[in-house]
Design a protein around this motif. Structure first.
Motif, PDB file in Angstrom:
ATOM      1  N   ILE A 243      37.696 -43.301  86.903  1.00  0.00           N
ATOM      2  CA  ILE A 243      37.877 -44.355  87.908  1.00  0.00           C
ATOM      3  C   ILE A 243      39.174 -44.147  88.680  1.00  0.00           C
ATOM      4  O   ILE A 243      39.205 -44.229  89.914  1.00  0.00           O
ATOM      5  N   ASP A 244      40.254 -43.849  87.968  1.00  0.00           N
ATOM      6  CA  ASP A 244      41.551 -43.667  88.623  1.00  0.00           C
ATOM      7  C   ASP A 244      41.520 -42.534  89.641  1.00  0.00           C
ATOM      8  O   ASP A 244      42.189 -42.597  90.676  1.00  0.00           O
ATOM      9  N   SER A 245      40.744 -41.498  89.355  1.00  0.00           N
ATOM     10  CA  SER A 245      40.711 -40.346  90.259  1.00  0.00           C
ATOM     11  C   SER A 245      39.767 -40.544  91.438  1.00  0.00           C
ATOM     12  O   SER A 245      39.736 -39.706  92.342  1.00  0.00           O
ATOM     13  N   HIS A 246      39.032 -41.657  91.455  1.00  0.00           N
ATOM     14  CA  HIS A 246      38.043 -41.851  92.514  1.00  0.00           C
ATOM     15  C   HIS A 246      38.262 -43.094  93.378  1.00  0.00           C
ATOM     16  O   HIS A 246      37.577 -43.259  94.380  1.00  0.00           O
ATOM     17  N   LEU A 247      39.211 -43.945  93.002  1.00  0.00           N
ATOM     18  CA  LEU A 247      39.351 -45.200  93.720  1.00  0.00           C
ATOM     19  C   LEU A 247      40.484 -45.203  94.741  1.00  0.00           C
ATOM     20  O   LEU A 247      40.668 -46.178  95.443  1.00  0.00           O
ATOM     21  N   ASP A 248      41.232 -44.100  94.850  1.00  0.00           N
ATOM     22  CA  ASP A 248      42.358 -44.085  95.781  1.00  0.00           C
ATOM     23  C   ASP A 248      41.897 -44.229  97.224  1.00  0.00           C
ATOM     24  O   ASP A 248      42.523 -44.922  98.022  1.00  0.00           O
ATOM     25  N   ASP A 249      40.827 -43.559  97.573  1.00  0.00           N
ATOM     26  CA  ASP A 249      40.355 -43.586  98.951  1.00  0.00           C
ATOM     27  C   ASP A 249      38.831 -43.515  98.963  1.00  0.00           C
ATOM     28  O   ASP A 249      38.251 -42.446  99.115  1.00  0.00           O
ATOM     29  N   PRO A 250      38.171 -44.667  98.796  1.00  0.00           N
ATOM     30  CA  PRO A 250      36.704 -44.650  98.712  1.00  0.00           C
ATOM     31  C   PRO A 250      36.023 -44.135  99.966  1.00  0.00           C
ATOM     32  O   PRO A 250      34.963 -43.521  99.893  1.00  0.00           O
ATOM     33  N   GLN A 251      36.625 -44.360 101.145  1.00  0.00           N
ATOM     34  CA  GLN A 251      36.012 -43.866 102.376  1.00  0.00           C
ATOM     35  C   GLN A 251      36.013 -42.341 102.406  1.00  0.00           C
ATOM     36  O   GLN A 251      35.029 -41.717 102.786  1.00  0.00           O
ATOM     37  N   LEU A 252      37.115 -41.755 101.996  1.00  0.00           N
ATOM     38  CA  LEU A 252      37.170 -40.298 101.950  1.00  0.00           C
ATOM     39  C   LEU A 252      36.218 -39.761 100.890  1.00  0.00           C
ATOM     40  O   LEU A 252      35.557 -38.742 101.097  1.00  0.00           O
ATOM     41  N   LEU A 253      36.142 -40.432  99.751  1.00  0.00           N
ATOM     42  CA  LEU A 253      35.223 -40.002  98.696  1.00  0.00           C
ATOM     43  C   LEU A 253      33.790 -39.979  99.207  1.00  0.00           C
ATOM     44  O   LEU A 253      33.038 -39.044  98.932  1.00  0.00           O
ATOM     45  N   ARG A 254      33.397 -41.005  99.944  1.00  0.00           N
ATOM     46  CA  ARG A 254      32.050 -41.038 100.503  1.00  0.00           C
ATOM     47  C   ARG A 254      31.834 -39.847 101.443  1.00  0.00           C
ATOM     48  O   ARG A 254      30.776 -39.220 101.439  1.00  0.00           O
TER      49      ARG A 254
ATOM     50  N   ILE B 149      29.063 -41.114  83.641  1.00  0.00           N
ATOM     51  CA  ILE B 149      30.379 -41.519  84.134  1.00  0.00           C
ATOM     52  C   ILE B 149      30.594 -41.020  85.563  1.00  0.00           C
ATOM     53  O   ILE B 149      30.998 -41.776  86.455  1.00  0.00           O
ATOM     54  N   GLU B 150      30.316 -39.739  85.785  1.00  0.00           N
ATOM     55  CA  GLU B 150      30.565 -39.160  87.100  1.00  0.00           C
ATOM     56  C   GLU B 150      29.707 -39.798  88.182  1.00  0.00           C
ATOM     57  O   GLU B 150      30.206 -40.186  89.244  1.00  0.00           O
ATOM     58  N   LEU B 151      28.418 -39.905  87.929  1.00  0.00           N
ATOM     59  CA  LEU B 151      27.519 -40.428  88.959  1.00  0.00           C
ATOM     60  C   LEU B 151      27.781 -41.893  89.264  1.00  0.00           C
ATOM     61  O   LEU B 151      27.803 -42.304  90.429  1.00  0.00           O
ATOM     62  N   VAL B 152      27.967 -42.680  88.216  1.00  0.00           N
ATOM     63  CA  VAL B 152      28.181 -44.113  88.433  1.00  0.00           C
ATOM     64  C   VAL B 152      29.497 -44.365  89.153  1.00  0.00           C
ATOM     65  O   VAL B 152      29.559 -45.139  90.119  1.00  0.00           O
ATOM     66  N   VAL B 153      30.562 -43.711  88.692  1.00  0.00           N
ATOM     67  CA  VAL B 153      31.864 -43.921  89.330  1.00  0.00           C
ATOM     68  C   VAL B 153      31.845 -43.404  90.765  1.00  0.00           C
ATOM     69  O   VAL B 153      32.328 -44.087  91.686  1.00  0.00           O
ATOM     70  N   HIS B 154      31.271 -42.230  90.993  1.00  0.00           N
ATOM     71  CA  HIS B 154      31.175 -41.709  92.359  1.00  0.00           C
ATOM     72  C   HIS B 154      30.417 -42.684  93.258  1.00  0.00           C
ATOM     73  O   HIS B 154      30.848 -42.990  94.369  1.00  0.00           O
ATOM     74  N   GLN B 155      29.288 -43.165  92.771  1.00  0.00           N
ATOM     75  CA  GLN B 155      28.443 -44.021  93.597  1.00  0.00           C
ATOM     76  C   GLN B 155      29.121 -45.350  93.915  1.00  0.00           C
ATOM     77  O   GLN B 155      29.178 -45.774  95.072  1.00  0.00           O
ATOM     78  N   LEU B 156      29.643 -46.007  92.904  1.00  0.00           N
ATOM     79  CA  LEU B 156      30.216 -47.330  93.118  1.00  0.00           C
ATOM     80  C   LEU B 156      31.551 -47.271  93.844  1.00  0.00           C
ATOM     81  O   LEU B 156      31.876 -48.159  94.627  1.00  0.00           O
ATOM     82  N   ALA B 157      32.328 -46.213  93.584  1.00  0.00           N
ATOM     83  CA  ALA B 157      33.608 -46.093  94.279  1.00  0.00           C
ATOM     84  C   ALA B 157      33.418 -45.804  95.765  1.00  0.00           C
ATOM     85  O   ALA B 157      34.267 -46.143  96.590  1.00  0.00           O
TER      86      ALA B 157
ATOM     87  N   GLU C  47      30.921 -46.928  97.669  1.00  0.00           N
ATOM     88  CA  GLU C  47      30.176 -47.958  98.395  1.00  0.00           C
ATOM     89  C   GLU C  47      31.094 -48.695  99.370  1.00  0.00           C
ATOM     90  O   GLU C  47      32.310 -48.736  99.208  1.00  0.00           O
ATOM     91  N   HIS C  48      30.482 -49.307 100.374  1.00  0.00           N
ATOM     92  CA  HIS C  48      31.254 -50.005 101.396  1.00  0.00           C
ATOM     93  C   HIS C  48      31.933 -51.251 100.823  1.00  0.00           C
ATOM     94  O   HIS C  48      33.037 -51.589 101.235  1.00  0.00           O
ATOM     95  N   GLU C  49      31.282 -51.927  99.915  1.00  0.00           N
ATOM     96  CA  GLU C  49      31.892 -53.112  99.295  1.00  0.00           C
ATOM     97  C   GLU C  49      32.806 -52.667  98.162  1.00  0.00           C
ATOM     98  O   GLU C  49      32.412 -51.843  97.327  1.00  0.00           O
ATOM     99  N   PRO C  50      34.028 -53.184  98.099  1.00  0.00           N
ATOM    100  CA  PRO C  50      34.965 -52.784  97.044  1.00  0.00           C
ATOM    101  C   PRO C  50      34.398 -53.083  95.661  1.00  0.00           C
ATOM    102  O   PRO C  50      33.726 -54.085  95.446  1.00  0.00           O
ATOM    103  N   VAL C  51      34.672 -52.192  94.716  1.00  0.00           N
ATOM    104  CA  VAL C  51      34.240 -52.395  93.350  1.00  0.00           C
ATOM    105  C   VAL C  51      35.436 -52.868  92.537  1.00  0.00           C
ATOM    106  O   VAL C  51      36.566 -52.410  92.743  1.00  0.00           O
TER     107      VAL C  51
END
Length: 205
Positions: A108-119, A172-180, A182-186
């Protein structure tokens, strides 16, 4: 090397500190531009302006925005590998629930810094063969490490730990990637708690 792979190769690998700082400034600017404007509108001109460099200077380091985006994905993978090494080199907590929490929190820590960039990275980043090989190498590392944990922990009640290790990592990877992404904050704390509860129930049988 294929033409597509040559297209996303950086032009210049900096040897001096000043040049490396410029390269990192371009990447940081690109992360902001891609996250804020999307890939189509994330032009090299916008990236250069954000980085405070001329467009000619940008092209000394990267031939196009595909190369910049691929480098951002590589950096993301490198961060994941560093996080994996840190966990493996450290002392794991005793209860299996706490171990799973450590793994989930790291993801989670490695994926929530910039969700727009992650998408953007998930959907549009170029993926040359070398990059895909690095992804597979990191996955195999985690599969083996998780199986070691499952095989040696007294709380685990699983018959097929090899498959379980792959299932846990992929979940872990798929769920965190997907939810992090998303347009709505998790809510990261709720996500962590629910994933840990689900995985703990699974491994305890």
């Amino acid at each position: 090397m294929t033409p597509d792979e040559r297209r996303i190769q950086p032009r210049k690998q900096p040897r001096q500190v000043r040049a490396e700082l410029t390269r990192q400034r371009i990447l940081t600017a690109a992360a902001h531009v891609f996250g804020a404007h999307g890939y189509a509108a994330g032009t090299t001109n916008r990236i250069a302006e954000r980085a405070g460099v001329s467009i000619g200077s940008l092209y000394q380091y990267f031939p196009n925005k595909d190369a910049i985006l691929a480098e951002l994905l590589t950096r993301h993978l490198d961060d994941g590998a560093a996080a994996a090494a840190k966990i493996r080199d450290g002392e794991l907590p005793g209860p299996i629930e706490d171990i799973l929490r450590l793994l989930v929190r790291s993801a989670i820590d490695s994926h929530l810094d910039d969700p727009q960039l992650l998408r953007m990275l998930n959907e549009q980043a170029p993926r040359p063969a070398e990059l895909l090989e690095n992804v597979e190498r990191l996955k195999r590392y985690w599969y083996g490490y998780l199986q070691e944990i499952l095989d040696g922990h007294p709380e685990v009640r699983l018959a097929d730990t090899a498959t379980a290790a792959r299932l846990i990592f992929t979940t872990i990877e798929l769920v965190v990637h997907q939810l992090a992404a998303e347009h709505e904050p998790v809510d990261s704390r709720r996500l962590e708690n629910e994933m840990v509860a689900m995985l703990t129930r699974y491994v305890r049988g």
